[in-house]
Scaffold this motif. Structure first.
Motif, PDB file in Angstrom:
ATOM      1  N   CYS A  84       4.715  -4.869   8.440  1.00  0.00           N
ATOM      2  CA  CYS A  84       3.833  -4.469   7.322  1.00  0.00           C
ATOM      3  C   CYS A  84       2.361  -4.756   7.638  1.00  0.00           C
ATOM      4  O   CYS A  84       1.990  -5.887   7.925  1.00  0.00           O
ATOM      5  CB  CYS A  84       4.244  -5.205   6.051  1.00  0.00           C
ATOM      6  SG  CYS A  84       3.090  -4.861   4.709  1.00  0.00           S
ATOM      7  N   PRO A  85       1.513  -3.709   7.586  1.00  0.00           N
ATOM      8  CA  PRO A  85       0.095  -3.923   7.942  1.00  0.00           C
ATOM      9  C   PRO A  85      -0.652  -4.795   6.951  1.00  0.00           C
ATOM     10  O   PRO A  85      -1.722  -5.323   7.257  1.00  0.00           O
ATOM     11  CB  PRO A  85      -0.492  -2.510   7.955  1.00  0.00           C
ATOM     12  CG  PRO A  85       0.511  -1.608   7.335  1.00  0.00           C
ATOM     13  CD  PRO A  85       1.831  -2.306   7.284  1.00  0.00           C
ATOM     14  N   LEU A 118      10.458   4.564  -0.444  1.00  0.00           N
ATOM     15  CA  LEU A 118       9.337   4.607  -1.384  1.00  0.00           C
ATOM     16  C   LEU A 118       9.729   5.486  -2.559  1.00  0.00           C
ATOM     17  O   LEU A 118       9.958   6.691  -2.402  1.00  0.00           O
ATOM     18  CB  LEU A 118       8.087   5.177  -0.704  1.00  0.00           C
ATOM     19  CG  LEU A 118       7.458   4.313   0.387  1.00  0.00           C
ATOM     20  CD1 LEU A 118       6.288   5.034   1.034  1.00  0.00           C
ATOM     21  CD2 LEU A 118       6.989   2.979  -0.178  1.00  0.00           C
ATOM     22  N   VAL A 126       9.549   1.408   6.022  1.00  0.00           N
ATOM     23  CA  VAL A 126      10.686   2.314   5.820  1.00  0.00           C
ATOM     24  C   VAL A 126      11.116   2.895   7.167  1.00  0.00           C
ATOM     25  O   VAL A 126      12.304   2.999   7.467  1.00  0.00           O
ATOM     26  CB  VAL A 126      10.306   3.459   4.850  1.00  0.00           C
ATOM     27  CG1 VAL A 126      11.480   4.408   4.640  1.00  0.00           C
ATOM     28  CG2 VAL A 126       9.804   2.906   3.522  1.00  0.00           C
ATOM     29  N   GLY A 144       0.823  -1.218   0.000  1.00  0.00           N
ATOM     30  CA  GLY A 144       0.000   0.000   0.000  1.00  0.00           C
ATOM     31  C   GLY A 144       0.851   1.259   0.000  1.00  0.00           C
ATOM     32  O   GLY A 144       0.331   2.350   0.174  1.00  0.00           O
ATOM     33  N   CYS A 195       2.853   2.636   2.136  1.00  0.00           N
ATOM     34  CA  CYS A 195       2.542   3.468   3.300  1.00  0.00           C
ATOM     35  C   CYS A 195       3.776   3.944   4.047  1.00  0.00           C
ATOM     36  O   CYS A 195       3.710   4.900   4.817  1.00  0.00           O
ATOM     37  CB  CYS A 195       1.638   2.693   4.248  1.00  0.00           C
ATOM     38  SG  CYS A 195       2.469   1.325   5.088  1.00  0.00           S
ATOM     39  N   GLY A 196       4.898   3.261   3.895  1.00  0.00           N
ATOM     40  CA  GLY A 196       6.127   3.713   4.543  1.00  0.00           C
ATOM     41  C   GLY A 196       6.350   3.181   5.943  1.00  0.00           C
ATOM     42  O   GLY A 196       7.359   3.506   6.572  1.00  0.00           O
ATOM     43  N   ALA A 197       5.429   2.345   6.451  1.00  0.00           N
ATOM     44  CA  ALA A 197       5.620   1.814   7.806  1.00  0.00           C
ATOM     45  C   ALA A 197       6.944   1.044   7.885  1.00  0.00           C
ATOM     46  O   ALA A 197       7.718   1.213   8.823  1.00  0.00           O
ATOM     47  CB  ALA A 197       4.447   0.912   8.196  1.00  0.00           C
TER      48      ALA A 197
END
Ligand code: FAD
Ligand code: SF4
Ligand code: SF4
Lengths: 399, 59
Positions: free
Chosen positions: B48-49, B26, B16, B10, B12-14
């Motif tokens: 990662c969600p 990203l 990262v 997605g 989202c950068g979580a």
């Protein structure tokens, strides 16, 4: 894009936009680069903000920024019992669910009107650091990489911030202090259109919470965050969200899906360096209890630009001079709330479902004239004196 | 080594933000992995969600 600005801002979220607008208003030449092709999209946010908080930045709130006006909140315990914050009680916690697609874009418009130059699809790929001083960024734009130099560079690149790392500052969020989030924008669901709902509990969102933020009569952001340490195969944020949605909104339609990360750690130890100021999520300045960061990003963005303007005028761009920014936000109401809420969060993530049930039951019938997170916690402590044992670090806030 | 399932990610950068080596970024609409710096700690896979990262055998 020019090769030199007074201020170069990396990132076009609310933090970057307020920094750009403020610096431009102060007569500085400002360049803002945003790597995405559009400002404000996709939205990685539940979009909630307090009315008094947003009111700090604008004389008028444009109705198109607002999806829903919020008048109360429901806190639901693991056993299903709930604590309802009526409009009279909710006091300073009432507010809005924004439409950030419009809101973020308008913030950038305002920056442009003030004189800032904005570039989308322009990505910082490295920092320019000379003799330990940050002097701008290498920017990929229109298929080529160019050097853009600046007297002050503002890192506003959000939770995924790389710019600060390229400047030599470690911004890694500890796994246990990253809330990993998933959210659906859902329609055709039965909700109370002016009430936000928060569920807590290990089964529903371990070390985090689930939220329902209305966006209209039958539409809402339904999302949750769990601690990074609780995430893994088969029990990721999305798995928890699907479980909830299947049970509570089986007929609902998902019209958008987002994922996200919210840091609930303490802010960076120092948010400036020679020639550099770090703001908003890039500086880990989001609320550790709620995950809210829109206000904090705007606040630090505006402050960063004010301090940058002063330093540029005086010709002193050193870390020492920029430290004024760091000390000012830490001493502000926001900074003090961050410090306090970090400690509260440390306690709340450790509470068992049994404790959460007991706490919510005990506060159920409370009437608090001036409701705030702090007043709620004070009441909780009053009603659950045993908790105070764990709250040693918080004592100073209750005196 | 870690592998990104682009169809699931997605952006989202979580991941990262938790990578201790700064090995993720990203870039446009994809997540780039700097395999020279990656230490295969799998923290990103855990966080990662959406479950977009997986451990793949080295080719
Ligand atoms: C699921 C979720 C729910 C949330 N809910 C709420 C809420 O209800 N209320 C609230 O107040 N907060 C909420 N937040 C937090 C809030 O969204 C952030 O705190 C806020 O957006 C931070 O603003 P910012 O300007 O610091 O960063 P961002 O808004 O993240 O903006 C950073 C920008 O920098 C750009 N960028 C990154 N790297 C580069 C680069 N190299 N070059 C150029 N551009 C770059 C990014 O594309 C991005 O547009 C939520 C967050 C998540 C993930
Ligand atoms: S955390 Fe997952 S969804 Fe988010 S950018 Fe990383 S791989 Fe993609
Ligand atoms: S495995 Fe570890 S080092 Fe490699 S990208 Fe993921 S978090 Fe970074």
């Amino acid at each position: 894009m020019k090769s030199e600005y007074d201020v170069l801002i990396i990132g076009g979220g609310p933090g970057g936009a307020l920094a750009a607008k403020t610096a431009a208003k102060n007569g500085l030449s400002v360049g803002l680069i945003e790597k995405r092709p559009a400002i404000g999209a996709p939205v990685r946010c539940a979009e909630g903000i307090g009315e008094d908080l947003i009111g700090e930045f604008f004389d008028e709130i444009d109705p198109k920024w607002i999806s829903a006006k919020i008048e109360g909140a429901k806190l639901i315990a693991p056993d299903g019992s709930y604590f309802y914050l009526s409009p009279e009680m909710a006091g300073n916690e009432v507010g809005f669910v924004l439409d950030r697609k419009f809101f973020d874009r308008d913030l950038i418009w305002q920056a442009v009107h003030a004189g800032a130059e904005i570039f989308v699809k322009a990505r910082a790929v490295d920092a320019i650091v000379e003799g330990g001083v940050v002097c701008g960024a290498k920017v990929e734009y229109n298929g080529r990489v160019q050097e853009v130099r600046a007297k002050i560079t503002i890192a506003a690149d959000g939770v995924e911030s790389k710019f600060t790392r390229w400047c030599g500052i470690d911004t890694t969020v500890p796994l246990g202090e990253l809330e990993t989030c998933a959210q659906y924008l859902m329609t055709d669901i039965n909700i109370e259109p002016n009430i936000t709902v928060f569920y807590v509990g290990r089964d529903i969102a371990p070390e985090g919470y689930l939220w329902i933020f209305p966006k209209g009569e039958r539409t809402a952001n339904v999302g949750l965050g769990i601690s990074g340490t609780q995430s893994g195969d088969g029990h990721r944020a999305k798995d928890y969200l699907d479980k909830y949605v299947n049970e509570f909104f089986p007929e609902g339609k998902i019209i958008e899906q987002i994922a996200g990360g919210v840091s609930v750690c303490e802010p960076l130890e120092c948010t400036v360096s020679d020639g550099l100021i770090i703001i908003g999520d890039a500086a880990r300045i989001s609320d550790p209890m709620t995950g809210g960061g829109i206000y904090n990003a705007m606040y630090t963005g505006r402050l960063a630009a004010e301090v940058a303007s002063k330093c540029i005028e005086s010709g002193d761009l050193s870390k020492g001079a920029l430290m004024e920014y760091d000390s000012m936000w830490r001493d502000s109401k926001m900074g003090r709330a961050l410090e306090r809420n970090y400690q509260m969060k440390e306690i709340f993530v450790k509470l068992s479902d049994k404790q959460l049930n007991a706490i919510l039951t005990s506060v159920k019938n409370l009437k608090m004239a001036d409701f705030s997170t702090l007043s709620l916690v004070k009441e909780i402590v009053k009603l659950n004196p045993k908790l105070i044992r764990d709250l040693t670090g918080l004592k100073k806030y209750f005196e | 080594m870690i592998k990104v399932r682009r169809e699931v990610c997605g952006y989202c950068g979580a991941c990262v933000s938790v990578c201790p080596e700064g090995a993720l970024e990203l870039v446009d609409a994809y997540l780039s992995v700097d395999y020279d710096n990656c230490k295969n700690c799998n923290i990103c896979v855990k966080v990662c969600p959406l479950g977009a990262l997986e451990v793949a055998d080295e080719e």
